[in-house]
Design an enzyme around this catalytic site. Structure first.
Site, PDB file in Angstrom:
ATOM      1  N   ASP A  13       0.811  -1.225   0.000  1.00 45.45           N
ATOM      2  CA  ASP A  13       0.000   0.000   0.000  1.00 45.45           C
ATOM      3  C   ASP A  13       0.841   1.271   0.000  1.00 45.45           C
ATOM      4  OD1 ASP A  13      -2.214  -1.684   0.103  1.00 45.45           O
ATOM      5  OD2 ASP A  13      -2.272  -1.635   2.295  1.00 45.45           O
ATOM      6  N   LYS A  16       1.828   2.140  -5.136  1.00 44.55           N
ATOM      7  CA  LYS A  16       2.366   1.606  -6.391  1.00 44.55           C
ATOM      8  C   LYS A  16       1.426   1.874  -7.559  1.00 44.55           C
ATOM      9  CE  LYS A  16       2.502  -2.434  -4.357  1.00 44.55           C
ATOM     10  NZ  LYS A  16       2.185  -2.053  -2.982  1.00 44.55           N
ATOM     11  N   GLY A  40      -4.429  -4.409  -3.813  1.00 42.23           N
ATOM     12  CA  GLY A  40      -5.429  -3.395  -4.154  1.00 42.23           C
ATOM     13  C   GLY A  40      -4.658  -2.145  -4.515  1.00 42.23           C
TER      14      GLY A  40
HETATM   15  P1  GDP Z   1      -0.719   0.313  -3.567  1.00 40.43           P
HETATM   16  O1  GDP Z   1      -1.328  -0.953  -3.126  1.00 40.43           O
HETATM   17  O2  GDP Z   1       0.760   0.368  -3.322  1.00 40.43           O
HETATM   18  O3  GDP Z   1      -1.044   0.668  -4.999  1.00 40.43           O
HETATM   19  O4  GDP Z   1      -1.347   1.458  -2.645  1.00 40.43           O
HETATM   20  P2  GDP Z   1      -2.916   1.616  -2.253  1.00 40.43           P
HETATM   21  O5  GDP Z   1      -3.649   2.031  -3.459  1.00 40.43           O
HETATM   22  O6  GDP Z   1      -3.394   0.408  -1.549  1.00 40.43           O
HETATM   23  O7  GDP Z   1      -2.836   2.769  -1.181  1.00 40.43           O
HETATM   24  C1  GDP Z   1      -2.282   4.007  -1.501  1.00 40.43           C
HETATM   25  C2  GDP Z   1      -3.323   5.089  -1.276  1.00 40.43           C
HETATM   26  O8  GDP Z   1      -2.685   6.345  -1.344  1.00 40.43           O
HETATM   27  C3  GDP Z   1      -4.404   5.168  -2.334  1.00 40.43           C
HETATM   28  O9  GDP Z   1      -5.593   5.588  -1.734  1.00 40.43           O
HETATM   29  C4  GDP Z   1      -3.903   6.238  -3.309  1.00 40.43           C
HETATM   30  O10 GDP Z   1      -4.943   6.893  -4.022  1.00 40.43           O
HETATM   31  C5  GDP Z   1      -3.259   7.169  -2.338  1.00 40.43           C
HETATM   32  N1  GDP Z   1      -2.136   7.973  -2.829  1.00 40.43           N
HETATM   33  C6  GDP Z   1      -1.104   7.604  -3.625  1.00 40.43           C
HETATM   34  N2  GDP Z   1      -0.191   8.588  -3.677  1.00 40.43           N
HETATM   35  C7  GDP Z   1      -0.663   9.587  -2.904  1.00 40.43           C
HETATM   36  C8  GDP Z   1      -0.141  10.854  -2.507  1.00 40.43           C
HETATM   37  O11 GDP Z   1       0.949  11.261  -2.879  1.00 40.43           O
HETATM   38  N3  GDP Z   1      -0.908  11.606  -1.654  1.00 40.43           N
HETATM   39  C9  GDP Z   1      -2.112  11.191  -1.195  1.00 40.43           C
HETATM   40  N4  GDP Z   1      -2.783  11.986  -0.382  1.00 40.43           N
HETATM   41  N5  GDP Z   1      -2.610  10.000  -1.541  1.00 40.43           N
HETATM   42  C10 GDP Z   1      -1.895   9.209  -2.367  1.00 40.43           C
HETATM   43  P1  IMO Z   2      -0.769  -4.194  -2.255  1.00 37.63           P
HETATM   44  O1  IMO Z   2      -0.298  -4.774  -3.572  1.00 37.63           O
HETATM   45  C1  IMO Z   2      -0.890  -4.562   2.095  1.00 37.63           C
HETATM   46  C2  IMO Z   2      -0.889  -8.618   3.752  1.00 37.63           C
HETATM   47  C3  IMO Z   2      -2.156  -9.026   4.469  1.00 37.63           C
HETATM   48  C4  IMO Z   2      -1.555  -9.972   5.513  1.00 37.63           C
HETATM   49  C5  IMO Z   2      -0.437 -10.663   4.756  1.00 37.63           C
HETATM   50  C6  IMO Z   2      -0.798 -12.025   4.210  1.00 37.63           C
HETATM   51  O2  IMO Z   2      -2.072  -3.510  -2.330  1.00 37.63           O
HETATM   52  O3  IMO Z   2       0.313  -3.397  -1.637  1.00 37.63           O
HETATM   53  P2  IMO Z   2      -2.348 -12.786   2.184  1.00 37.63           P
HETATM   54  O4  IMO Z   2      -3.804 -12.585   1.929  1.00 37.63           O
HETATM   55  O5  IMO Z   2      -1.468 -12.249   1.107  1.00 37.63           O
HETATM   56  O6  IMO Z   2      -2.008 -14.193   2.518  1.00 37.63           O
HETATM   57  O7  IMO Z   2      -2.043 -11.942   3.526  1.00 37.63           O
HETATM   58  O8  IMO Z   2      -0.094  -9.788   3.684  1.00 37.63           O
HETATM   59  N1  IMO Z   2      -1.082  -8.128   2.363  1.00 37.63           N
HETATM   60  C7  IMO Z   2      -1.036  -6.834   2.008  1.00 37.63           C
HETATM   61  N2  IMO Z   2      -0.917  -5.725   2.756  1.00 37.63           N
HETATM   62  N3  IMO Z   2      -0.966  -4.453   0.748  1.00 37.63           N
HETATM   63  C8  IMO Z   2      -1.062  -5.559  -0.016  1.00 37.63           C
HETATM   64  O9  IMO Z   2      -1.045  -5.518  -1.360  1.00 37.63           O
HETATM   65  C9  IMO Z   2      -1.140  -6.824   0.611  1.00 37.63           C
HETATM   66  N4  IMO Z   2      -1.270  -8.087   0.165  1.00 37.63           N
HETATM   67  C10 IMO Z   2      -1.210  -8.870   1.242  1.00 37.63           C
HETATM   68  O10 IMO Z   2      -2.798  -7.936   5.048  1.00 37.63           O
HETATM   69  O11 IMO Z   2      -0.973  -9.220   6.545  1.00 37.63           O
HETATM   70 MG    MG Z   3      -2.840  -1.648  -1.846  1.00 37.99          MG
END
Ligand code: GDP
Ligand code: IMO
Ligand code: MG
Length: 427
Positions: A13, A16, A40
């Protein structure tokens, strides 16, 4: 033309999805190589806001071919729904291809993920319960069923019968759960097979051919380095190689073809699920960050644990992945804080550590050593140039670079594409 990889440096999270959507404009192909719909990836662009679980975040450009590589595990119901939603919202998917070697998440994987978590009790990993771990266990245990298998109905039926016979014995005898029906799963997955067939390809060949044509390929990491099966906080990890090594085996690409590897660092730390997180905060600052940043899981909706930036973790990530640079996201989230801490090292039993111990129980005992910097207390989300950032924000960025031993190429100050400061262009 290069192959570039983007890898999460913390616990997932990191943002990316935003970075891939931004960089994809200048590439020909984006490929996912590991994980499944535990991921996600949020993308905010002119089409709207999307939570991408399986489809690569480069899908929004007409010129980009998107590949879901052999290293990804696929829940067909989730993938087909995601494709459907994209189409409904005006996004074309005719350049999306799925590896015929990718393993399928089957109904028993999802069931077992939940049952195994329940059985772990207080030691639960906090998985996403999407069947990820059980599916990869079957892959390695040579009990898996792959996307391409769905097209060979006779052999698929025989294979499913023998695997399900075994799974049903585990379900009923170990967990006292109800057995699953062969006919139901067979019919359902044959229908999925028909729907997936137009997308299935030998995607490793597609990547190879793209490179032969001199095209640019972007590898989209999922999860983060601290969730890696080998180098993460084992056993509180996911079941895949989330680091750069996973990219080679997960799309079928030689390591020598990868030109540059970039990390994605969030400007603070978050983690979903269980396991050690040395800089976790339990005070008002954690709540403030969580609410301001809406730190709730994209996949499960769970509140994310929040804490200060842990430079021990990012330095470790930079080294084990070989990052040549990084994208720093969510710097704007820190806008309101009067002061900001960075973890520069750990103390464990009186000893100073500069890298995370391999054992999770020891990591849990590590006391973070902090350095405190002044906050900037001004809105930076509209700024587009490094020189425009307040001096305190520039000092924070510079310090992260020093401590991580990795230059920062991109600073993200908001979720949208344009909310980006390019310090040194990646593409
Ligand atoms: P990922 O799994 O690495 O793609 O990250 P997620 O999407 O799960 O979580 C990142 C969150 O940060 C999302 O809600 C994005 O829309 C948000 N986001 C990404 N870059 C920025 C930023 O520079 N500032 C803010 N405020 N939100 C961001
Ligand atoms: P993105 O790509 C954050 C975490 C789960 C749990 C552990 C194992 O959005 O960064 P699993 O279901 O994979 O067996 O769970 O890994 N986890 C993540 N945490 N971002 C993710 O993906 C994750 N994918 C798995 O919360 O702790
Ligand atoms: Mg994510």
């Amino acid at each position: 033309m290069p192959v570039i990889a983007v890898i999460g440096a913390q616990w997932g999270d990191e943002g990316k999805g935003k970075i891939i959507d931004l960089l994809a404009e200048k590439v020909n192909m984006v490929a996912r190589f590991s994980g499944g719909n535990n991921a996600g990836h949020t993308v905010v662009n002119p089409y709207g806001e999307f939570a991408m679980h399986l489809v690569p975040s480069g899908i929004f450009y007409r010129h980009v071919t998107c590949v879901v590589g052999n290293g990804v595990v696929i829940d067909p119901a989730v993938l087909l729904e995601e494709i459907d939603q994209l189409k409904k919202r005006g996004v074309e998917v005719d350049k999306l291809f799925i590896s015929d070697r990718a393993h399928l998440i089957m109904p028993y994987h999802i069931l077992l993920d939940g049952l195994e978590e329940e059985a772990r009790g207080g030691g639960a990993i906090g998985t996403t319960r999407k069947g990820i771990g059980p599916c990869y266990m079957d892959k390695v245990g040579r009990l898996g069923i792959r996307t391409g298998d769905l097209l060979q109905r006779d052999t698929f039926r025989d294979r499913l019968r023998s695997v399900l016979d075994y799974k049903n014995r585990i379900l009923t005898r170990v967990y006292e759960a109800q057995p699953l029906s062969l006919e139901e799963i067979y019919d359902k997955y044959c229908r999925y097979g028909e729907q997936l067939a137009p997308f299935l390809r030998e995607t490793d060949l597609m990547v190879e051919q793209a490179l032969e044509r001199g095209e640019m390929v972007l590898l989209e990491g999922a999860q983060g380095t601290m969730l890696d099966i080998d180098f993460g906080t084992y056993p509180y990890v996911t079941s895949t190689a989330t680091m750069i090594g996973g990219a080679c085996s997960g799309v079928g690409l030689s390591p020598v073809r990868i030109d540059r590897i970039y990390g994605v660092f969030k400007a603070y730390a978050t983690r979903v699920g269980s396991g050690p997180m040395p800089t976790e905060l339990f005070d008002d600052t954690a709540g403030l960050i969580r609410e301001r940043a809406h730190e709730y899981g994209t996949t499960t909706g769970r509140p994310r644990r929040c804490g200060w930036f842990d430079a021990v973790v990012t330095r470790f990530s930079a080294r084990v992945n070989g990052f040549c640079g990084a994208c720093l996201t969510r710097l704007d989230i820190l806008d309101t804080l009067p002061s900001i801490k960075i973890c520069t090292g750990y103390r464990l039993n009186g000893e100073a550590l500069t890298r995370p111990p391999s054992n999770s129980a020891l990591l849990a005992k590590c006391e973070p050593l902090y350095e405190e910097l002044d906050g900037w207390q001004t809105d930076i989300s509209r700024l587009r140039h490094l020189e425009d950032l307040p001096p305190q924000a520039r000092s924070y960025v510079r310090r992260l670079e020093e401590l991580t031993d990795c230059p920062i190429n991109i600073i993200s100050v908001g979720p949208r594409r344009e909310q980006t400061i390019v310090v040194k262009a990646i593409l």
